[in-house]
Design a protein around this motif. Structure first.
Motif, PDB file in Angstrom:
ATOM      1  N   LEU A 318      43.563  48.399  51.291  1.00  0.00           N
ATOM      2  CA  LEU A 318      42.997  48.068  51.888  1.00  0.00           C
ATOM      3  C   LEU A 318      42.849  47.286  53.113  1.00  0.00           C
ATOM      4  O   LEU A 318      42.376  46.332  53.833  1.00  0.00           O
ATOM      5  CB  LEU A 318      41.965  47.886  50.898  1.00  0.00           C
ATOM      6  CG  LEU A 318      41.618  48.941  49.844  1.00  0.00           C
ATOM      7  CD1 LEU A 318      40.366  48.705  48.591  1.00  0.00           C
ATOM      8  CD2 LEU A 318      41.243  50.238  50.803  1.00  0.00           C
ATOM      9  N   THR A 319      43.528  45.881  52.326  1.00  0.00           N
ATOM     10  CA  THR A 319      42.875  44.435  52.831  1.00  0.00           C
ATOM     11  C   THR A 319      43.786  44.067  54.747  1.00  0.00           C
ATOM     12  O   THR A 319      43.467  43.976  55.750  1.00  0.00           O
ATOM     13  CB  THR A 319      43.131  43.036  52.240  1.00  0.00           C
ATOM     14  OG1 THR A 319      44.335  43.428  51.282  1.00  0.00           O
ATOM     15  CG2 THR A 319      42.284  43.528  50.795  1.00  0.00           C
ATOM     16  N   GLU A 320      44.818  45.064  54.187  1.00  0.00           N
ATOM     17  CA  GLU A 320      45.031  44.947  55.757  1.00  0.00           C
ATOM     18  C   GLU A 320      44.978  46.365  56.747  1.00  0.00           C
ATOM     19  O   GLU A 320      45.621  45.965  58.322  1.00  0.00           O
ATOM     20  CB  GLU A 320      46.712  45.147  55.231  1.00  0.00           C
ATOM     21  CG  GLU A 320      47.811  46.540  55.043  1.00  0.00           C
ATOM     22  CD  GLU A 320      49.099  46.605  54.685  1.00  0.00           C
ATOM     23  OE1 GLU A 320      49.326  47.693  54.680  1.00  0.00           O
ATOM     24  OE2 GLU A 320      49.086  45.536  53.740  1.00  0.00           O
ATOM     25  N   ARG A 321      43.570  46.630  56.359  1.00  0.00           N
ATOM     26  CA  ARG A 321      43.075  47.585  56.572  1.00  0.00           C
ATOM     27  C   ARG A 321      41.612  47.041  57.488  1.00  0.00           C
ATOM     28  O   ARG A 321      41.394  48.196  57.365  1.00  0.00           O
ATOM     29  CB  ARG A 321      43.378  48.978  56.635  1.00  0.00           C
ATOM     30  CG  ARG A 321      44.482  50.020  57.003  1.00  0.00           C
ATOM     31  CD  ARG A 321      45.210  50.857  55.958  1.00  0.00           C
ATOM     32  NE  ARG A 321      46.117  51.782  55.747  1.00  0.00           N
ATOM     33  CZ  ARG A 321      46.767  51.471  55.517  1.00  0.00           C
ATOM     34  NH1 ARG A 321      47.195  50.431  55.120  1.00  0.00           N
ATOM     35  NH2 ARG A 321      48.049  51.940  56.341  1.00  0.00           N
ATOM     36  N   LYS A 345      38.525  40.448  42.986  1.00  0.00           N
ATOM     37  CA  LYS A 345      37.899  39.259  44.095  1.00  0.00           C
ATOM     38  C   LYS A 345      38.246  38.279  44.969  1.00  0.00           C
ATOM     39  O   LYS A 345      38.450  38.097  46.236  1.00  0.00           O
ATOM     40  CB  LYS A 345      36.620  38.605  42.874  1.00  0.00           C
ATOM     41  CG  LYS A 345      35.444  38.203  44.074  1.00  0.00           C
ATOM     42  CD  LYS A 345      34.484  38.358  43.147  1.00  0.00           C
ATOM     43  CE  LYS A 345      33.314  38.141  43.878  1.00  0.00           C
ATOM     44  NZ  LYS A 345      31.962  37.829  43.108  1.00  0.00           N
ATOM     45  N   GLU A 346      39.610  37.594  44.626  1.00  0.00           N
ATOM     46  CA  GLU A 346      40.282  37.039  45.547  1.00  0.00           C
ATOM     47  C   GLU A 346      40.685  37.548  46.204  1.00  0.00           C
ATOM     48  O   GLU A 346      40.834  37.300  47.443  1.00  0.00           O
ATOM     49  CB  GLU A 346      40.860  35.658  44.139  1.00  0.00           C
ATOM     50  CG  GLU A 346      40.021  34.893  44.242  1.00  0.00           C
ATOM     51  CD  GLU A 346      41.407  34.547  42.729  1.00  0.00           C
ATOM     52  OE1 GLU A 346      41.005  33.023  41.701  1.00  0.00           O
ATOM     53  OE2 GLU A 346      42.883  34.506  42.638  1.00  0.00           O
ATOM     54  N   MET A 347      41.186  38.978  46.148  1.00  0.00           N
ATOM     55  CA  MET A 347      42.419  39.785  47.199  1.00  0.00           C
ATOM     56  C   MET A 347      41.854  39.931  48.023  1.00  0.00           C
ATOM     57  O   MET A 347      41.723  39.804  49.314  1.00  0.00           O
ATOM     58  CB  MET A 347      42.715  40.864  46.696  1.00  0.00           C
ATOM     59  CG  MET A 347      44.415  40.121  45.664  1.00  0.00           C
ATOM     60  SD  MET A 347      44.938  41.744  44.768  1.00  0.00           S
ATOM     61  CE  MET A 347      46.232  42.339  46.585  1.00  0.00           C
ATOM     62  N   LEU A 348      40.097  40.481  47.482  1.00  0.00           N
ATOM     63  CA  LEU A 348      39.145  40.948  48.735  1.00  0.00           C
ATOM     64  C   LEU A 348      38.709  39.576  49.574  1.00  0.00           C
ATOM     65  O   LEU A 348      37.582  40.139  49.839  1.00  0.00           O
ATOM     66  CB  LEU A 348      38.736  42.121  47.806  1.00  0.00           C
ATOM     67  CG  LEU A 348      39.285  42.686  47.516  1.00  0.00           C
ATOM     68  CD1 LEU A 348      37.441  43.942  46.622  1.00  0.00           C
ATOM     69  CD2 LEU A 348      39.218  44.211  48.400  1.00  0.00           C
ATOM     70  N   LYS A 352      35.193  40.996  54.884  1.00  0.00           N
ATOM     71  CA  LYS A 352      34.261  41.470  55.826  1.00  0.00           C
ATOM     72  C   LYS A 352      32.605  42.535  55.235  1.00  0.00           C
ATOM     73  O   LYS A 352      32.588  43.338  55.057  1.00  0.00           O
ATOM     74  CB  LYS A 352      33.091  41.234  57.152  1.00  0.00           C
ATOM     75  CG  LYS A 352      34.714  40.293  57.791  1.00  0.00           C
ATOM     76  CD  LYS A 352      34.166  40.404  59.534  1.00  0.00           C
ATOM     77  CE  LYS A 352      34.939  41.120  59.708  1.00  0.00           C
ATOM     78  NZ  LYS A 352      34.700  42.001  61.441  1.00  0.00           N
ATOM     79  N   ASN A 353      31.718  41.498  54.543  1.00  0.00           N
ATOM     80  CA  ASN A 353      30.137  41.980  54.004  1.00  0.00           C
ATOM     81  C   ASN A 353      30.673  42.952  53.043  1.00  0.00           C
ATOM     82  O   ASN A 353      30.726  44.737  52.679  1.00  0.00           O
ATOM     83  CB  ASN A 353      29.938  42.775  55.949  1.00  0.00           C
ATOM     84  CG  ASN A 353      28.247  43.745  55.469  1.00  0.00           C
ATOM     85  OD1 ASN A 353      27.783  42.966  54.466  1.00  0.00           O
ATOM     86  ND2 ASN A 353      28.121  44.692  56.041  1.00  0.00           N
ATOM     87  N   ILE A 354      31.492  42.383  52.451  1.00  0.00           N
ATOM     88  CA  ILE A 354      31.733  42.999  50.836  1.00  0.00           C
ATOM     89  C   ILE A 354      30.651  42.848  49.880  1.00  0.00           C
ATOM     90  O   ILE A 354      30.132  41.183  49.736  1.00  0.00           O
ATOM     91  CB  ILE A 354      32.823  43.271  49.570  1.00  0.00           C
ATOM     92  CG1 ILE A 354      33.984  43.550  51.478  1.00  0.00           C
ATOM     93  CG2 ILE A 354      32.882  43.717  49.006  1.00  0.00           C
ATOM     94  CD1 ILE A 354      34.098  45.411  51.560  1.00  0.00           C
ATOM     95  N   GLU A 355      29.436  43.351  49.314  1.00  0.00           N
ATOM     96  CA  GLU A 355      28.668  43.398  48.248  1.00  0.00           C
ATOM     97  C   GLU A 355      29.426  43.627  46.790  1.00  0.00           C
ATOM     98  O   GLU A 355      29.482  44.689  46.351  1.00  0.00           O
ATOM     99  CB  GLU A 355      27.087  44.000  48.101  1.00  0.00           C
ATOM    100  CG  GLU A 355      26.283  43.285  48.196  1.00  0.00           C
ATOM    101  CD  GLU A 355      24.879  44.367  48.466  1.00  0.00           C
ATOM    102  OE1 GLU A 355      23.935  44.598  47.580  1.00  0.00           O
ATOM    103  OE2 GLU A 355      24.655  44.034  49.991  1.00  0.00           O
ATOM    104  N   TYR A 356      29.333  42.800  45.878  1.00  0.00           N
ATOM    105  CA  TYR A 356      29.820  42.832  44.725  1.00  0.00           C
ATOM    106  C   TYR A 356      28.741  43.587  43.526  1.00  0.00           C
ATOM    107  O   TYR A 356      27.831  42.094  44.256  1.00  0.00           O
ATOM    108  CB  TYR A 356      30.264  41.562  44.395  1.00  0.00           C
ATOM    109  CG  TYR A 356      31.632  41.457  45.450  1.00  0.00           C
ATOM    110  CD1 TYR A 356      32.991  41.943  44.772  1.00  0.00           C
ATOM    111  CD2 TYR A 356      31.297  40.251  45.960  1.00  0.00           C
ATOM    112  CE1 TYR A 356      34.315  41.914  45.563  1.00  0.00           C
ATOM    113  CE2 TYR A 356      32.982  40.358  46.856  1.00  0.00           C
ATOM    114  CZ  TYR A 356      33.790  40.893  46.494  1.00  0.00           C
ATOM    115  OH  TYR A 356      34.737  40.810  47.125  1.00  0.00           O
ATOM    116  N   THR A 357      28.961  44.071  43.308  1.00  0.00           N
ATOM    117  CA  THR A 357      27.943  44.127  42.066  1.00  0.00           C
ATOM    118  C   THR A 357      27.169  43.477  41.054  1.00  0.00           C
ATOM    119  O   THR A 357      28.761  41.983  40.997  1.00  0.00           O
ATOM    120  CB  THR A 357      28.211  45.054  40.780  1.00  0.00           C
ATOM    121  OG1 THR A 357      29.346  45.281  40.144  1.00  0.00           O
ATOM    122  CG2 THR A 357      28.160  46.618  41.823  1.00  0.00           C
ATOM    123  N   ASP A 358      26.426  42.869  40.335  1.00  0.00           N
ATOM    124  CA  ASP A 358      26.258  41.953  39.541  1.00  0.00           C
ATOM    125  C   ASP A 358      27.111  42.296  38.764  1.00  0.00           C
ATOM    126  O   ASP A 358      27.541  41.242  37.501  1.00  0.00           O
ATOM    127  CB  ASP A 358      24.785  41.146  38.731  1.00  0.00           C
ATOM    128  CG  ASP A 358      23.784  41.662  40.336  1.00  0.00           C
ATOM    129  OD1 ASP A 358      24.051  40.771  40.714  1.00  0.00           O
ATOM    130  OD2 ASP A 358      23.024  41.530  40.684  1.00  0.00           O
TER     131      ASP A 358
END
Ligand code: FEO
Length: 446
Positions: A318-321, A345-348, A352-358
């Motif tokens: 995912l991150t390399e794409r 979470k560190e890997m991601l 850009k523009n990722i919203e994490y759930t609470d």
């Protein structure tokens, strides 16, 4: 296959291939497309994979008869398209080779010669007159290699799009375009969305009636559908509302949590829920799903103070794409020191523009009441409904027999049901207060 009176298909189908580009399974084979444009001058558009050189040369002979090609246009130097340049030149020594300067450098590297005496070097906007047909070249660097050009034929209004708009699958197998085109796009070109956007802009003023890619079918109707999908994919926009859950599970406990979450998501109105076991599904298929839907749940175990290897591999894909513009949630499992959510979470972190759930669901070895409650919260959060303890739930259920409505937000206090109680959490012996039928007679209200 009819393309136009002057443009003939001379490609091949490959059903012997096990892995395309050394990594992608191709259950329905692969097509290497090549085309002949027959005018006063004749141009051959690209060659095919090395195992099909004789078949390809025979295809050329079949469509040309006694005539000889004047040009071989090399749009892309990856060997699935360039492998037979040498045998073409041996057979047709008078033909010129038309390509970008980078492609000629690659020819030298692959074949030991850059065919200096046959070169026609082209760049953005250059044209080649064949007679009635004029070819205009469009540079398309990194779609999918740096030397790539596309070619527009003004007479028949055909865009020869190189790898773009291609898909896995041979042409003698009927299958849906989008699924295998999406897997192909995100697997092979997904990193280069910006470059695809640049080419789409270059092509937007062309009157295109047919797209001839190097893989997959020739596209000649409803082109807006294909171009819009390419625009969505290359700009990393959400294609479809849905939750994709990607998981790994060593002993089945994480799997159980994922299945429970999937049920809860469906019960709370999620439009689409897709569950993928990263150890067993085709990785490229799961990558494609991650880019397709708007929400992603990653569920894995802590492993060697890190995360389970298949999940690490998946997140790297995912991150390399350039994974971006999505909502992400985590479920972690660990028997003594869970760190999986933190690691994921560190890997991601550079996306850009990722919203994490609470809500982050923590499972210690196996599900218990606490972690099940966290799954409830996560399901509510992902579905945009609030949890039982809080405020408003948007869900309503209607008794099919009498029409009485159960509103989750209001509950049914007169029957002992607290406001905010999800329908699935109603007691098993709950009955419609109006007509007395059980829960099974209720449907979700529109
Ligand atoms: Fe079909 Fe990039 O080669």
């Amino acid at each position: 296959m009819f393309i136009s009176n002057d443009i003939k298909y001379i490609g091949v189908n490959d059903h012997a291939l096990d892995l395309f580009e050394g990594q992608y399974i191709v259950p329905n084979g692969m097509a290497y497309n090549s085309y002949a444009i027959i005018d006063e001058k004749i141009a051959i558009m690209d060659s095919v994979d090395k195992n099909f050189g004789e078949e390809w040369l025979a295809n050329i002979e079949n469509v040309l008869g006694d005539r000889q090609p004047d040009y071989l246009v090399v749009q892309h130097m990856e060997p699935d398209h360039s492998a037979n340049i040498v045998s073409f030149v041996e057979k047709y020594p008078d033909a010129k080779i038309v390509a970008s300067s980078k492609a000629f450098t690659m020819m030298k590297n692959f074949f030991g010669t850059d065919y200096a005496d046959k070169q026609v070097v082209v760049s953005q906007g250059d044209t080649l007159l064949l007679g009635e047909h004029t070819l205009t070249f469009i540079t398309a660097p990194m779609v999918h290699w740096p030397e790539v050009i596309m070619t527009y034929d003004n007479k028949d209004k055909v865009l020869f799009s190189a790898d773009a708009f291609g898909k896995f699958g041979a042409l003698d197998v009927e299958e849906d375009w989008a699924c295998e085109a999406r897997r192909y796009y995100f697997g092979i070109v997904g990193k280069y969305g910006v470059q695809v956007q640049t080419v789409l802009k270059k092509a937007q003023n062309l009157d295109i009636q047919t797209i001839c890619p190097l893989h997959g079918p020739v596209l000649n109707d409803n082109l807006e559908y294909y171009i819009n999908l390419y625009d969505t994919w290359s700009s990393y926009k959400v294609e479809e509302e849905g939750v994709m859950i990607a998981y790994t599970s060593v002993y089945g406990n994480t799997k159980k949590a994922v299945e429970l979450l999937a049920d809860k998501l469906r019960a709370n109105g999620a439009k689409k829920v897709v569950v993928n076991d990263l150890a067993r599904e085709d990785m490229a298929e799961v990558v494609e799903d991650a880019f397709r839907y708007d929400k992603l749940v990653l569920a894995t175990t802590t492993y060697n103070a890190d995360i389970f290897p298949f999940m690490r591999e998946f997140i790297n894909h995912l991150t390399e794409r350039n994974f971006q513009n999505r909502t992400v949630a985590f479920i972690e499992n660990g028997s003594w020191a869970p760190v999986a959510a933190k690691v994921m979470k560190e890997m991601l972190s550079k996306c850009k523009n990722i919203e994490y759930t609470d809500t982050v669901v923590k499972i210690v070895s196996a599900l218990n009441k606490d972690s099940e409650a966290q799954l409830d919260k996560l399901a509510y959060e992902l579905c945009g409904v609030s949890d039982n303890n809080g405020g408003e739930s948007k869900m309503k259920y209607v008794c099919d027999v009498c029409g009485w409505e159960y509103d989750v937000e209001a509950g049914s206090p007169e029957n002992g049901i607290a406001p905010g109680t999800a329908f699935e959490d109603l007691p098993e012996d709950f009955v419609c207060p109006l007509c007395g039928v059980g829960k099974e007679e209720f449907s979700k209200a529109d």
